[in-house]
Design a protein around this motif. Structure first.
Motif, short mmCIF file in Angstrom:
data_model
loop_
_atom_site.label_atom_id
_atom_site.label_comp_id
_atom_site.label_asym_id
_atom_site.label_seq_id
_atom_site.Cartn_x
_atom_site.Cartn_y
_atom_site.Cartn_z
N THR B 3 37.43 46.36 37.79
CA THR B 3 36.52 45.30 37.41
C THR B 3 37.22 43.95 37.53
OG1 THR B 3 37.20 45.58 35.14
CG2 THR B 3 35.22 46.73 35.80
N ARG B 4 36.41 42.90 37.50
CA ARG B 4 36.96 41.55 37.64
C ARG B 4 38.02 41.27 36.59
NH1 ARG B 4 35.39 36.98 35.12
NH2 ARG B 4 33.44 37.86 34.39
N ILE B 5 37.71 41.73 35.37
CA ILE B 5 38.61 41.41 34.26
C ILE B 5 39.94 42.15 34.42
CG2 ILE B 5 37.79 43.21 32.68
CD1 ILE B 5 37.76 40.95 30.57
N ASN B 42 39.45 36.50 27.79
CA ASN B 42 38.50 36.63 28.88
C ASN B 42 37.50 37.72 28.52
OD1 ASN B 42 37.35 36.18 31.32
ND2 ASN B 42 39.16 36.72 32.54
N GLU B 44 33.92 40.02 30.00
CA GLU B 44 32.97 40.33 31.06
C GLU B 44 31.85 41.18 30.48
OE1 GLU B 44 34.71 42.14 34.49
OE2 GLU B 44 32.79 42.33 35.50
N GLU B 46 28.59 43.54 30.92
CA GLU B 46 27.95 44.42 31.89
C GLU B 46 26.65 44.94 31.30
OE1 GLU B 46 30.55 47.17 34.06
OE2 GLU B 46 29.00 48.66 33.72
N GLU B 423 29.21 35.28 27.76
CA GLU B 423 30.63 35.18 28.11
C GLU B 423 31.26 33.87 27.68
OE1 GLU B 423 30.38 37.98 32.01
OE2 GLU B 423 31.57 36.16 32.22
#
Lengths: 161, 450
Positions: B3-5, B42, B44, B46, B423
């Motif tokens: 995932t991006r994180i 941070n 994220e 979903e 977020e």
């Protein structure tokens, strides 16, 4: 300010980007050129039009009959209390549009949803990936070519974060 | 799949998963967090765990048959979803609605709005540790749902508001149950204000937490109580009035700072306004004239009699049965025909059951309404219509190709836009701040994921 004069004003100032104006059950609809979508939206968002809210973005699949996808934007101007619908046609073979992510913050998720459901790509989107379905989902479910109740392949279990 | 994180995470920080199944994530939503101790570096979000293809399903259902699916969108205030869909179709078909039905619709909308706000604040308070508030508010909600249940026969899956009107008349004893519900809700609101307004624990967790500016809220497409908490008085009921809202007296409460506490206060004050509206509408709805004089037969008897000869005798049907009580039909369902007709004339509402059971013409019109390829067929074109839902502007966008099924149906879900701002609201805050922030947004996964 009346609605007709507003449409006239948009046509005068941004006429190049507007392909046509129509009326749908009493609501004004602008058909715009996809190539100038972003510049038109930028102008509409700021004064004097002041469409500060991107209410909604969705897409309609006319691929089978008319060979195109149609993006449908709904804008709302708080100061004038008017809504506006804009439509942009994309070719069915290569549906690409400019992103609006820098203009409205919810455009991020809205465009991800349209990408997920229709496979329309948005150039310049910072993180264009599926939103409602998952990585590994095959096809774009709201396309007319996607059958209702199609089974999806199994995917490996996600890594634990 | 990374995932991006995970890609962006610093090696020394901790990655943790909140949801999709977590006691404080009412509704299935997953938040992936990168933490430095309790500080969120941070995040994220979903969504999509409750995605069940609402829009695709609607493309395969007739305009009449897809109504029950709208119940399942915002399942705390299903009547407002019914209303949004029904009014969108009425705009497309160009049909009007009898005045009594409009008043009943306002009554049902406001009952739903109060129960929506009660549920949101109850969950938010419970997750912040105020369990008493949860119990009080759920108690009040039960009284409100009694009124709904008496009339519609269901607590949540109502399907009560139909294209062209409402399914049946109000329950004969509705005034009593409404008075009780309003009285009990007022009492609960007073109690809850006393418990929370000056409660330092609650204040500490909500004031100055989850703050959003006016500009950001607009840019994220926020509507409803969340937007109004920033001080922008946008309410669909005032901005583009529908039903009879322009004739009713109510205020639009706004907040000041756009933090969790303001979202709580705006909802509390909105409930007071909704209770005022309920009282106003209750006065405006006249008592239904009792149907007396004519003899009435049980259904089986009526069918037996009508086989031998045409009869004018009334059929005794359950008051909640579809299209019952032909005598009250004019008050509840429109007799307008759609602007563009199919090959055979057919209205937009289910024909009276009395006619269906006893006359050939009635039976034909019943089949014309329900048969494949017949039924409600709006003209070609597309339409957008929105109503003020529990957590913002609920809009339906329908594209018709002239057949009996929508070519495309899209829901503008208010909490989709609200959640997309989650977020930035939690980034840089503490882990515990997620709970009241998430709670005050009123996320309903049914409409978020569709």
């Amino acid at each position: 300010m009346g609605r007709e004069s507003l449409i006239d004003e948009i046509r005068t100032k941004l006429g190049d980007a507007v392909e046509g104006v129509s009326d749908s059950f009493g609501d004004p609809v602008l058909t715009v050129r996809p190539s100038s979508l972003r510049s038109l939206m930028t102008a509409l968002r700021d004064a004097p039009f002041d469409y500060a809210v991107l209410l909604d973005l969705t897409c309609v699949d006319f691929a089978a009959g008319e060979g195109r996808f149609e993006l449908v934007y709904h804008l709302y101007s708080l100061s004038r209390n008017v809504r506006l619908r804009l439509k942009a046609s994309l070719s069915a073979s290569d549906p690409v549009a400019e992103t609006l992510t820098g203009l409205w913050k919810n455009a991020d998720w809205l465009e991800r949803e349209v990408f997920d459901m229709f496979g329309v790509r948005f150039t310049g989107h910072p993180d264009l990936r599926r939103l409602l379905t998952y990585e590994g989902f095959e096809g774009h479910p709201l396309r007319k070519s996607y059958p209702w109740r199609l089974a999806q392949p199994r995917i490996p279990m996600k890594d634990k974060v | 799949m990374e995932t991006r994180i995970q890609r962006e995470a610093r090696p020394e920080s901790m990655l943790i998963n909140m949801g999709p199944s977590h006691p404080a994530m009412h509704g299935t939503i997953r938040i992936m967090l990168e933490l430095d101790a309790e500080r969120i570096l941070n995040a994220e979000v979903e969504i999509g765990y409750l995605h069940r293809g609402f829009e695709k399903t609607c493309e395969n259902k007739t305009y009449f048959n897809l109504l029950p699916y709208t119940d399942r969108l915002n399942y705390v205030s299903p009547l407002i979803n019914n209303l949004g869909y029904a009014m969108t179709m009425e705009k497309m078909l160009g049909v009007g609605v009898p005045e009594r039905a409009q008043l009943i619709r306002v009554l049902m909308s406001e009952l739903s709005r109060v129960s929506d706000h009660l549920t949101c604040l109850a969950a938010m308070a419970m997750e912040s540790g105020a369990f008493t508030v949860f119990l009080y508010m759920i108690k009040a909600r039960e009284f409100l749902w009694d009124v709904i249940e008496f009339t519609t026969g269901a607590r949540m899956t109502t399907s009560y508001i139909r294209i062209g009107g409402v399914r049946a008349d109000l329950h004969p004893d509705w005034r009593g149950s409404l008075a009780t519900a309003v009285r009990e809700t007022r009492r609960v609101l007073k109690d809850v204000s006393g418990l929370l307004d000056k409660n330092s624990i609650f204040q500490g967790r909500t004031r100055g937490v989850g703050v959003i500016s006016k500009e950001d809220a607009l840019s994220y497409g926020w509507t409803g109580p969340c937007l109004r908490s920033t001080g922008i008085p946008y309410d669909v009921r005032k901005a583009s009035p529908y039903l009879i809202y322009d004739k009713l007296d109510f205020e639009v409460p706004v907040g000041e700072f756009g933090d969790n506490f303001d979202r709580y206060r705006v909802r509390m004050r909105e409930m007071e306004q909704s209770l005022r509206l309920l009282e106003q509408v209750a006065v405006l709805i006249p008592d239904a004239a009792p149907i007396t004089g004519e003899p009435a037969n049980e259904p089986a008897e009526a069918i037996r009699v009508s086989r031998r000869q045409k009869t004018a005798a009334r059929i005794r049907l359950s008051p909640n049965l579809e299209g019952s009580e032909k005598a009250r039909y004019a008050d509840l369902l429109t007799s307008d025909k759609p602007a563009v007709l199919g090959s055979t004339a057919c209205g937009v509402v289910v024909p009276p059951k009395e006619d269906t059971y006893t006359t050939m013409e009635g039976l034909i019109s019943h089949f014309l309404f329900f048969m494949n390829g017949h039924g409600i067929r709006p003209p070609k074109g597309d339409v957008y219509f929105s109503v003020e839902g529990g957590n913002g502007e609920v809009g339906f966008y329908v594209v018709s190709d002239g057949t009996d099924r929508p070519y495309r149906l899209h829901l503008r879900a208010p909490c989709f836009h609200v959640v997309s701002a989650l977020e930035p609201l939690i980034k840089g805050r503490l882990l515990a701040d997620i709970i009241p922030t998430f709670g005050s947004m009123n996320i309903i996964a049914g409409e978020l994921d569709r």
